[in-house]
Design a protein around this motif. Structure first.
Motif, mmCIF file in Angstrom:
data_model
loop_
_atom_site.group_PDB
_atom_site.id
_atom_site.type_symbol
_atom_site.label_atom_id
_atom_site.label_comp_id
_atom_site.label_asym_id
_atom_site.label_seq_id
_atom_site.Cartn_x
_atom_site.Cartn_y
_atom_site.Cartn_z
ATOM 1 N N PRO A 190 9.358 33.730 -21.153
ATOM 2 C CA PRO A 190 9.430 33.469 -19.595
ATOM 3 C C PRO A 190 10.723 34.337 -19.190
ATOM 4 C CG PRO A 190 10.358 31.515 -20.985
ATOM 5 C CD PRO A 190 9.662 32.587 -21.829
ATOM 6 N N PRO A 191 10.650 34.355 -17.822
ATOM 7 C CA PRO A 191 11.803 35.240 -17.254
ATOM 8 C C PRO A 191 13.070 34.329 -17.591
ATOM 9 C CG PRO A 191 10.356 34.333 -15.590
ATOM 10 C CD PRO A 191 9.857 34.253 -16.815
ATOM 11 N N THR A 192 14.323 35.131 -17.470
ATOM 12 C CA THR A 192 15.613 34.587 -17.552
ATOM 13 C C THR A 192 16.466 34.928 -16.367
ATOM 14 O OG1 THR A 192 16.236 35.984 -19.034
ATOM 15 C CG2 THR A 192 15.282 34.076 -19.728
ATOM 16 N N LEU A 193 17.462 33.975 -15.834
ATOM 17 C CA LEU A 193 18.399 34.443 -15.083
ATOM 18 C C LEU A 193 19.669 34.967 -15.793
ATOM 19 C CD1 LEU A 193 18.377 31.531 -12.385
ATOM 20 C CD2 LEU A 193 17.582 33.765 -12.196
ATOM 21 N N GLU A 194 20.055 36.194 -15.861
ATOM 22 C CA GLU A 194 21.078 36.834 -16.203
ATOM 23 C C GLU A 194 22.392 37.177 -15.377
ATOM 24 O OE1 GLU A 194 20.798 37.003 -19.744
ATOM 25 O OE2 GLU A 194 18.819 36.447 -20.122
ATOM 26 N N PRO A 195 23.491 37.013 -16.129
ATOM 27 C CA PRO A 195 24.572 37.436 -15.131
ATOM 28 C C PRO A 195 24.928 38.937 -14.934
ATOM 29 C CG PRO A 195 25.405 36.780 -17.277
ATOM 30 C CD PRO A 195 23.951 36.509 -17.264
ATOM 31 N N ASP A 196 25.242 39.309 -13.762
ATOM 32 C CA ASP A 196 25.748 40.327 -13.358
ATOM 33 C C ASP A 196 27.109 40.903 -13.784
ATOM 34 O OD1 ASP A 196 23.157 41.568 -12.614
ATOM 35 O OD2 ASP A 196 23.531 41.099 -10.436
ATOM 36 N N LEU A 197 27.629 40.138 -14.328
ATOM 37 C CA LEU A 197 29.226 40.589 -14.934
ATOM 38 C C LEU A 197 29.401 39.997 -16.207
ATOM 39 C CD1 LEU A 197 31.585 37.869 -13.232
ATOM 40 C CD2 LEU A 197 29.180 37.713 -13.132
ATOM 41 N N ALA A 198 30.539 40.592 -16.861
ATOM 42 C CA ALA A 198 30.873 40.055 -18.255
ATOM 43 C C ALA A 198 32.042 39.326 -18.456
ATOM 44 C CB ALA A 198 31.117 41.614 -18.632
ATOM 45 N N GLY A 199 32.283 39.203 -19.528
ATOM 46 C CA GLY A 199 33.503 38.228 -19.700
ATOM 47 C C GLY A 199 33.299 36.801 -19.540
ATOM 48 N N VAL A 200 34.389 36.170 -19.541
ATOM 49 C CA VAL A 200 34.132 34.490 -19.209
ATOM 50 C C VAL A 200 33.420 34.104 -18.284
ATOM 51 C CG1 VAL A 200 35.176 32.301 -19.120
ATOM 52 C CG2 VAL A 200 36.081 34.263 -20.754
ATOM 53 N N ASP A 201 33.536 34.913 -16.890
ATOM 54 C CA ASP A 201 32.921 34.721 -15.614
ATOM 55 C C ASP A 201 31.518 34.950 -16.006
ATOM 56 O OD1 ASP A 201 34.970 34.275 -13.979
ATOM 57 O OD2 ASP A 201 35.453 36.555 -13.477
ATOM 58 N N GLY A 202 30.944 35.959 -16.567
ATOM 59 C CA GLY A 202 29.584 36.042 -17.074
ATOM 60 C C GLY A 202 29.032 34.754 -17.810
ATOM 61 N N ALA A 203 29.846 34.402 -18.733
ATOM 62 C CA ALA A 203 29.469 33.237 -19.777
ATOM 63 C C ALA A 203 29.070 32.085 -18.627
ATOM 64 C CB ALA A 203 30.538 33.056 -20.683
ATOM 65 N N LEU A 204 30.122 31.741 -17.915
ATOM 66 C CA LEU A 204 30.053 30.735 -16.889
ATOM 67 C C LEU A 204 28.629 30.956 -16.108
ATOM 68 C CD1 LEU A 204 33.784 30.088 -15.759
ATOM 69 C CD2 LEU A 204 32.490 28.764 -17.351
#
Length: 193
Positions: free
Chosen positions: A112-126
């Motif tokens: 299924p599709p997933t929502l992936e962050p557009d930034l790295a680091g801890v902000d991306g993890a959150l």
């Protein structure tokens, strides 16, 4: 103590297991307390191990505080899956992280599709965690992820019961203790019975 089979049967499916693992980095009270992630280095190792952070990415004490804040908001939201009221403050914390979570839809040929962050680091993890929660809420798996009804425990577990009535992380542990405590209270209140 839970058997390996019982522990595995209480694990959330797919990416939701990462949210469960985060909530379970701290639970319990007193001598049965379980605490992980007490330093930026421990958080960095945990995030890397769970595929949320690139190896070598920096983690600060402020990141630890933010992750703890999100973790406890998630624990509160999971309590609502036990038919309790969602705290407005927990919704507010989650929504604040969701506002700072730029996510994009990624299609996959084998799932299924997933929502992936557009930034790295801890902000991306959150952001990734926010995406996992949103996906679980829309696909119906979120309602089965709960925290143990034992106030002294609060460990997250995945309710696999047919009627979604699971209340404890372990029937042999917390369930048995709470049922015995309730029995003793009833006996003390009505000794003539």
């Amino acid at each position: 103590m839970m058997t390996l089979q019982e522990e595995q049967s209480k694990a959330a499916p797919g990416a939701l297991a990462v949210v469960q693992a985060l909530v379970n980095t701290q639970y319990g009270q007193g001598r049965r307390a379980h605490r992980e992630l007490t330093s930026p280095e421990q958080l960095r190792v945990w995030l890397v191990a769970h595929g949320l952070l690139a190896e070598g990415a920096p983690v600060t004490q402020g990141d630890v505080r933010r992750v703890f804040q999100l973790r406890e908001a998630l624990r509160s939201l999971l309590r609502a899956n036990q038919e309790t009221t969602m705290l407005a403050s927990s919704i507010e914390v989650f929504n604040r992280y969701a506002l700072d979570a730029p996510l994009t839809v990624h299609l996959h040929p084998d799932g299924p599709p997933t929502l992936e962050p557009d930034l790295a680091g801890v902000d991306g993890a959150l952001a990734r965690l926010v995406g996992i929660v949103f996906t679980a809420m829309t696909d119906g798996t979120w309602a089965r992820l709960k925290v143990c009804r034992n106030e002294r425990c609060q460990k997250a577990f995945y309710d696999t019961s047919k009627n979604r009535s699971g209340a404890w992380c372990s029937m042999a542990g917390c369930g048995s203790r709470l049922k015995a405590r309730a029995y003793r209270h009833r006996r003390a209140a009505h000794p003539e019975e």
